[in-house]
Write an enzyme that holds these catalytic residues in place. Sequence first.
Site, PDB file in Angstrom:
ATOM      1  N   CYS A   1       1.158  -1.124   0.557  1.00  0.00           N
ATOM      2  CA  CYS A   1       0.264  -0.149   0.145  1.00  0.00           C
ATOM      3  C   CYS A   1       0.991   1.319   0.055  1.00  0.00           C
ATOM      4  CB  CYS A   1      -0.983   0.022   1.678  1.00  0.00           C
ATOM      5  SG  CYS A   1      -1.647   1.350   1.369  1.00  0.00           S
ATOM      6  N   HIS A   2       0.735   2.105  -0.541  1.00  0.00           N
ATOM      7  CA  HIS A   2       1.248   3.566  -0.508  1.00  0.00           C
ATOM      8  C   HIS A   2       1.338   3.803   1.289  1.00  0.00           C
ATOM      9  CE1 HIS A   2       0.414   3.958  -4.725  1.00  0.00           C
ATOM     10  NE2 HIS A   2       1.721   3.998  -4.751  1.00  0.00           N
ATOM     11  N   THR A   3       0.748   3.828   1.809  1.00  0.00           N
ATOM     12  CA  THR A   3       1.234   3.940   3.354  1.00  0.00           C
ATOM     13  C   THR A   3       2.620   3.263   3.537  1.00  0.00           C
ATOM     14  OG1 THR A   3      -0.821   3.774   3.640  1.00  0.00           O
ATOM     15  CG2 THR A   3       0.609   4.203   5.530  1.00  0.00           C
TER      16      THR A   3
ATOM     17  N   CYS B   1     -14.395   2.085  21.317  1.00  0.00           N
ATOM     18  CA  CYS B   1     -15.355   1.269  20.866  1.00  0.00           C
ATOM     19  C   CYS B   1     -16.750   0.957  21.165  1.00  0.00           C
ATOM     20  CB  CYS B   1     -14.301  -0.430  21.053  1.00  0.00           C
ATOM     21  SG  CYS B   1     -13.339  -0.956  19.535  1.00  0.00           S
TER      22      CYS B   1
ATOM     23  N   ARG C   1      -2.367  -2.893  -7.729  1.00  0.00           N
ATOM     24  CA  ARG C   1      -1.860  -3.756  -6.565  1.00  0.00           C
ATOM     25  C   ARG C   1      -0.909  -4.232  -6.865  1.00  0.00           C
ATOM     26  NH1 ARG C   1      -2.715   0.799  -3.153  1.00  0.00           N
ATOM     27  NH2 ARG C   1      -3.917  -0.231  -0.915  1.00  0.00           N
TER      28      ARG C   1
ATOM     29  N   CYS D   1      -6.847  -3.345   3.655  1.00  0.00           N
ATOM     30  CA  CYS D   1      -6.620  -1.912   3.681  1.00  0.00           C
ATOM     31  C   CYS D   1      -6.878  -0.791   2.720  1.00  0.00           C
ATOM     32  CB  CYS D   1      -4.986  -1.182   3.676  1.00  0.00           C
ATOM     33  SG  CYS D   1      -4.617   0.332   4.200  1.00  0.00           S
TER      34      CYS D   1
ATOM     35  N   ARG E   1      -2.838   0.696  20.079  1.00  0.00           N
ATOM     36  CA  ARG E   1      -2.687   2.019  19.665  1.00  0.00           C
ATOM     37  C   ARG E   1      -1.417   2.213  20.387  1.00  0.00           C
ATOM     38  NH1 ARG E   1      -0.578   4.516  16.622  1.00  0.00           N
ATOM     39  NH2 ARG E   1      -1.579   6.041  14.625  1.00  0.00           N
TER      40      ARG E   1
ATOM     41  N   CYS F   1      -9.743   2.088  18.130  1.00  0.00           N
ATOM     42  CA  CYS F   1      -9.881   1.438  18.802  1.00  0.00           C
ATOM     43  C   CYS F   1      -8.554   2.271  19.758  1.00  0.00           C
ATOM     44  CB  CYS F   1      -9.841  -0.265  18.986  1.00  0.00           C
ATOM     45  SG  CYS F   1      -9.195  -0.782  19.957  1.00  0.00           S
TER      46      CYS F   1
ATOM     47  N   HIS G   1       1.148  -3.575   5.579  1.00  0.00           N
ATOM     48  CA  HIS G   1      -0.211  -4.694   6.379  1.00  0.00           C
ATOM     49  C   HIS G   1      -1.203  -4.408   5.298  1.00  0.00           C
ATOM     50  CE1 HIS G   1      -0.368  -0.075   4.686  1.00  0.00           C
ATOM     51  NE2 HIS G   1      -1.249  -0.100   4.688  1.00  0.00           N
ATOM     52  N   GLU G   2      -1.495  -5.147   4.646  1.00  0.00           N
ATOM     53  CA  GLU G   2      -2.533  -5.323   3.579  1.00  0.00           C
ATOM     54  C   GLU G   2      -2.473  -6.815   3.522  1.00  0.00           C
ATOM     55  OE1 GLU G   2      -3.708  -2.353   1.276  1.00  0.00           O
ATOM     56  OE2 GLU G   2      -3.570  -3.942  -0.733  1.00  0.00           O
TER      57      GLU G   2
ATOM     58  N   CYS H   1     -12.842  -0.851  24.621  1.00  0.00           N
ATOM     59  CA  CYS H   1     -12.494   0.136  24.969  1.00  0.00           C
ATOM     60  C   CYS H   1     -13.365   1.918  24.710  1.00  0.00           C
ATOM     61  CB  CYS H   1     -10.992   1.124  24.858  1.00  0.00           C
ATOM     62  SG  CYS H   1     -11.077   1.163  22.556  1.00  0.00           S
TER      63      CYS H   1
ATOM     64  N   CYS I   1     -11.001  -3.784  20.030  1.00  0.00           N
ATOM     65  CA  CYS I   1     -10.963  -4.768  20.833  1.00  0.00           C
ATOM     66  C   CYS I   1     -12.954  -4.580  21.668  1.00  0.00           C
ATOM     67  CB  CYS I   1     -10.444  -3.672  22.391  1.00  0.00           C
ATOM     68  SG  CYS I   1     -11.110  -2.694  22.969  1.00  0.00           S
TER      69      CYS I   1
HETATM   70  N1  LIG Z   1      -6.980   6.972   5.452  1.00  0.00           N
HETATM   71  C1  LIG Z   1      -6.714   5.749   5.339  1.00  0.00           C
HETATM   72  O1  LIG Z   1      -7.049   4.872   6.227  1.00  0.00           O
HETATM   73  C2  LIG Z   1      -5.810   5.582   4.253  1.00  0.00           C
HETATM   74  C3  LIG Z   1      -5.035   6.504   3.532  1.00  0.00           C
HETATM   75  N2  LIG Z   1      -4.259   5.029   2.783  1.00  0.00           N
HETATM   76  C4  LIG Z   1      -3.478   6.785   1.684  1.00  0.00           C
HETATM   77  O2  LIG Z   1      -4.304   6.984   0.667  1.00  0.00           O
HETATM   78  C5  LIG Z   1      -3.454   7.330   0.035  1.00  0.00           C
HETATM   79  C6  LIG Z   1      -3.941   6.867  -1.767  1.00  0.00           C
HETATM   80  O3  LIG Z   1      -3.564   5.900  -1.811  1.00  0.00           O
HETATM   81  P1  LIG Z   1      -3.515   4.806  -2.918  1.00  0.00           P
HETATM   82  O4  LIG Z   1      -4.980   5.030  -3.456  1.00  0.00           O
HETATM   83  O5  LIG Z   1      -2.435   2.845  -2.163  1.00  0.00           O
HETATM   84  O6  LIG Z   1      -2.430   5.816  -3.258  1.00  0.00           O
HETATM   85  P2  LIG Z   1      -1.711   5.705  -5.743  1.00  0.00           P
HETATM   86  O7  LIG Z   1      -0.568   6.449  -5.086  1.00  0.00           O
HETATM   87  O8  LIG Z   1      -1.892   4.506  -6.090  1.00  0.00           O
HETATM   88  O9  LIG Z   1      -2.218   6.367  -6.148  1.00  0.00           O
HETATM   89  C7  LIG Z   1      -2.293   8.102  -6.039  1.00  0.00           C
HETATM   90  C8  LIG Z   1      -3.033   8.930  -7.156  1.00  0.00           C
HETATM   91  O10 LIG Z   1      -3.222  10.148  -6.827  1.00  0.00           O
HETATM   92  C9  LIG Z   1      -2.636  10.219  -8.358  1.00  0.00           C
HETATM   93  N3  LIG Z   1      -2.240  12.285  -8.183  1.00  0.00           N
HETATM   94  C10 LIG Z   1      -0.865  12.412  -7.671  1.00  0.00           C
HETATM   95  N4  LIG Z   1      -0.517  14.064  -7.256  1.00  0.00           N
HETATM   96  C11 LIG Z   1      -1.935  14.242  -8.039  1.00  0.00           C
HETATM   97  C12 LIG Z   1      -2.375  15.323  -8.478  1.00  0.00           C
HETATM   98  N5  LIG Z   1      -1.833  16.594  -7.225  1.00  0.00           N
HETATM   99  N6  LIG Z   1      -3.125  16.189  -8.470  1.00  0.00           N
HETATM  100  C13 LIG Z   1      -4.503  14.841  -8.503  1.00  0.00           C
HETATM  101  N7  LIG Z   1      -4.046  13.453  -8.680  1.00  0.00           N
HETATM  102  C14 LIG Z   1      -2.999  13.276  -8.505  1.00  0.00           C
HETATM  103  C15 LIG Z   1      -1.639   9.629  -8.875  1.00  0.00           C
HETATM  104  O11 LIG Z   1      -1.558   9.782 -10.130  1.00  0.00           O
HETATM  105  C16 LIG Z   1      -2.484   8.259  -8.057  1.00  0.00           C
HETATM  106  O12 LIG Z   1      -3.166   7.744  -9.794  1.00  0.00           O
HETATM  107  C17 LIG Z   1      -2.509   7.539   0.114  1.00  0.00           C
HETATM  108  O13 LIG Z   1      -1.240   8.721   0.849  1.00  0.00           O
HETATM  109  C18 LIG Z   1      -2.114   6.536   1.151  1.00  0.00           C
HETATM  110  O14 LIG Z   1      -1.533   6.943   2.533  1.00  0.00           O
HETATM  111  C19 LIG Z   1      -3.744   4.618   2.369  1.00  0.00           C
HETATM  112  C20 LIG Z   1      -5.112   3.120   2.452  1.00  0.00           C
HETATM  113  C21 LIG Z   1      -5.523   3.903   3.787  1.00  0.00           C
HETATM  114  N1  LIG Z   2       2.018   7.439  11.411  1.00  0.00           N
HETATM  115  C1  LIG Z   2       0.854   8.216  10.615  1.00  0.00           C
HETATM  116  C2  LIG Z   2      -0.502   7.715  10.664  1.00  0.00           C
HETATM  117  C3  LIG Z   2      -1.166   7.510   9.547  1.00  0.00           C
HETATM  118  C4  LIG Z   2      -2.155   7.154   8.841  1.00  0.00           C
HETATM  119  O1  LIG Z   2      -3.278   8.255   8.526  1.00  0.00           O
HETATM  120  N2  LIG Z   2      -2.577   5.487   8.890  1.00  0.00           N
HETATM  121  C5  LIG Z   2      -4.205   5.554   8.670  1.00  0.00           C
HETATM  122  C6  LIG Z   2      -4.222   4.455   7.899  1.00  0.00           C
HETATM  123  S1  LIG Z   2      -2.968   4.623   6.689  1.00  0.00           S
HETATM  124  C7  LIG Z   2      -3.508   2.431   5.393  1.00  0.00           C
HETATM  125  O2  LIG Z   2      -2.648   2.748   4.681  1.00  0.00           O
HETATM  126  C8  LIG Z   2      -4.860   5.683   9.654  1.00  0.00           C
HETATM  127  O3  LIG Z   2      -5.465   4.346   9.657  1.00  0.00           O
HETATM  128  N3  LIG Z   2      -4.517   6.150  11.046  1.00  0.00           N
HETATM  129  C9  LIG Z   2      -4.859   6.548  12.026  1.00  0.00           C
HETATM  130  C10 LIG Z   2      -4.086   5.364  13.226  1.00  0.00           C
HETATM  131  O4  LIG Z   2      -4.785   5.527  14.614  1.00  0.00           O
HETATM  132  O5  LIG Z   2      -2.972   5.346  12.151  1.00  0.00           O
HETATM  133  C11 LIG Z   2       1.240   9.460  10.361  1.00  0.00           C
HETATM  134  O6  LIG Z   2       1.469  10.025  11.905  1.00  0.00           O
HETATM  135  O7  LIG Z   2       1.175  10.355   9.810  1.00  0.00           O
HETATM  136 ZN   LIG Z   3      -2.943   1.035   3.533  1.00  0.00          ZN
HETATM  137 ZN   LIG Z   4     -11.496  -0.672  21.233  1.00  0.00          ZN
END
Ligand SMILES: NC(=O)C1=CN([C@@H]2O[C@H](COP(=O)(O)OP(=O)(O)OC[C@H]3O[C@@H](n4cnc5c(N)ncnc54)[C@H](O)[C@@H]3O)[C@@H](O)[C@H]2O)C=CC1
Ligand SMILES: N[C@@H](CCC(=O)N[C@@H](CSC=O)C(=O)NCC(=O)O)C(=O)O
Ligand SMILES: [Zn+2]
Ligand SMILES: [Zn+2]
Length: 379
Positions: A47-49, A105, A372, A177, A117, A113, A69-70, A102, A99
């Site tokens: 994943c990009h993270t 949750c 992916r 993820c 963490r 949760c 993580h995926e 907490c 959990c």
């Molecule tokens: N909040 C959460 O729980 C999660 C957050 N993430 C985050 O989500 C984001 C996306 O993840 P992926 O889809 O795997 O990434 P990815 O890199 O595959 O997709 C990003 C897309 O954004 C485009 N892009 C880059 N700069 C741009 C701009 N300035 N304007 C428009 N498009 C632009 C790229 O061409 C690409 O298609 C990452 O920051 C990742 O860390 C990922 C999983 C969970």
């Molecule tokens: N350590 C990072 C945290 C980045 C972040 O926000 N992670 C997401 C998941 S991203 C998955 O690909 C998340 O679930 N955040 C909630 C959490 O409790 O971490 C930073 O500090 O930037």
């Molecule tokens: Zn992820």
């Molecule tokens: Zn919990």
Amino acid sequence: MATQGQVITCKAAVAWEANKPLVIEDVQVAPPQAGEVRVQILYTALCHTDAYTWSGKDPEGLFPCILGHEAAGIVESVGEGVTEVQPGDHVIPCYQAECRECKFCKSGKTNLCGKVRAATGVGVMMNDRKSRFSINGKPIYHFMGTSTFSQYTVVHDVSVAKISPQAPLEKVCLLGCGVPTGLGAVWNTAKVEAGSIVAVFGLGTVGLAVAEGAKAAGASRIIGVDIDSKKFDVAKNFGVTEFINPKEYDKPIQQVIVDLTDGGVDYSFECIGNVSVMRAALECCHKGWGTSVIVGVAASGQEISTRPFQLVTGRVWKGTAFGGFKSRSQVPWLVDKYMNKEIKVDEYITHSLTLTEINKAFDLMHEGGCLRCVLSMHT
Ligand SMILES: NC(=O)C1=CN([C@@H]2O[C@H](COP(=O)(O)OP(=O)(O)OC[C@H]3O[C@@H](n4cnc5c(N)ncnc54)[C@H](O)[C@@H]3O)[C@@H](O)[C@H]2O)C=CC1
Ligand SMILES: N[C@@H](CCC(=O)N[C@@H](CSC=O)C(=O)NCC(=O)O)C(=O)O
Ligand SMILES: [Zn+2]
Ligand SMILES: [Zn+2]
């Protein structure tokens, strides 16, 4: 040979330092302690993270560590007091724990949760605040409580979802993820209604899953925004109805979208991790009700900004972690939805490699054609 209670030596990709190629090492994985589960990881995606933390821009990034993580795997052994999984169960490790006890949750207001963490944020296990990974006695940090770039890992019991044994692990590893994050951002966080106009910034796996979720929710228009025009062909298959490349306009992209939508979109999603784009995503929302969801993870030190007037006039700024899904309860449900062909998973897998090819897999992530890449861990 029975491995329960024994240290297992296996292969893992170790990030010794930020930005330096990962090294496949023989790693010792200690047995699970109370409340822990040791899992044989069979497949993991990137994943990009993972790339973000590896880059050194994650304030919680610790080295040396085992990223990842995926993933999906099979329980090898469990520690004292673990009742909800047993050896042989098919599981998905969950970086977002659940959990059920907490404050978070029990609130009914969040999927976050608080149980483990604090430990997962500093790369150790709760029980003794130590790592279960070592190389010749030198501890290697855990990552996100999952560390799936290892043939065996140890996770907290609150961080593992038991799934259908019929599910193909080489596919459903993605439900750890990116795909749930995009779907849940739409269904749980924004709660997009039928007929809504939606804008998705960034058409990687997460953004495409947002589009898929928005289509399922009955959105009338799904505007995909990406600086890579090659993304549009594939994006159509996930529900994107219109495509905008900001590089092709002189005006700010938020203005372009407001003009195209009679005042702005109902919902927007930032799936990149770029704070300027987060601002554009908020400002392209309709006055009075438009809601923007931040999904992308921005680097340490980055901050968002906008004129407060944007919020005073009714726009709402939100964020989502793991799409708001309660991991242990809902990942098995997502797996069943995939098995019933109600959500896509296969379509996000563009590459398949082995653990030893992990650096090549990271290189592929920077190519437009890669969504992916799934690594097979034992071949
Ligand atoms: N909040 C959460 O729980 C999660 C957050 N993430 C985050 O989500 C984001 C996306 O993840 P992926 O889809 O795997 O990434 P990815 O890199 O595959 O997709 C990003 C897309 O954004 C485009 N892009 C880059 N700069 C741009 C701009 N300035 N304007 C428009 N498009 C632009 C790229 O061409 C690409 O298609 C990452 O920051 C990742 O860390 C990922 C999983 C969970
Ligand atoms: N350590 C990072 C945290 C980045 C972040 O926000 N992670 C997401 C998941 S991203 C998955 O690909 C998340 O679930 N955040 C909630 C959490 O409790 O971490 C930073 O500090 O930037
Ligand atoms: Zn992820
Ligand atoms: Zn919990």
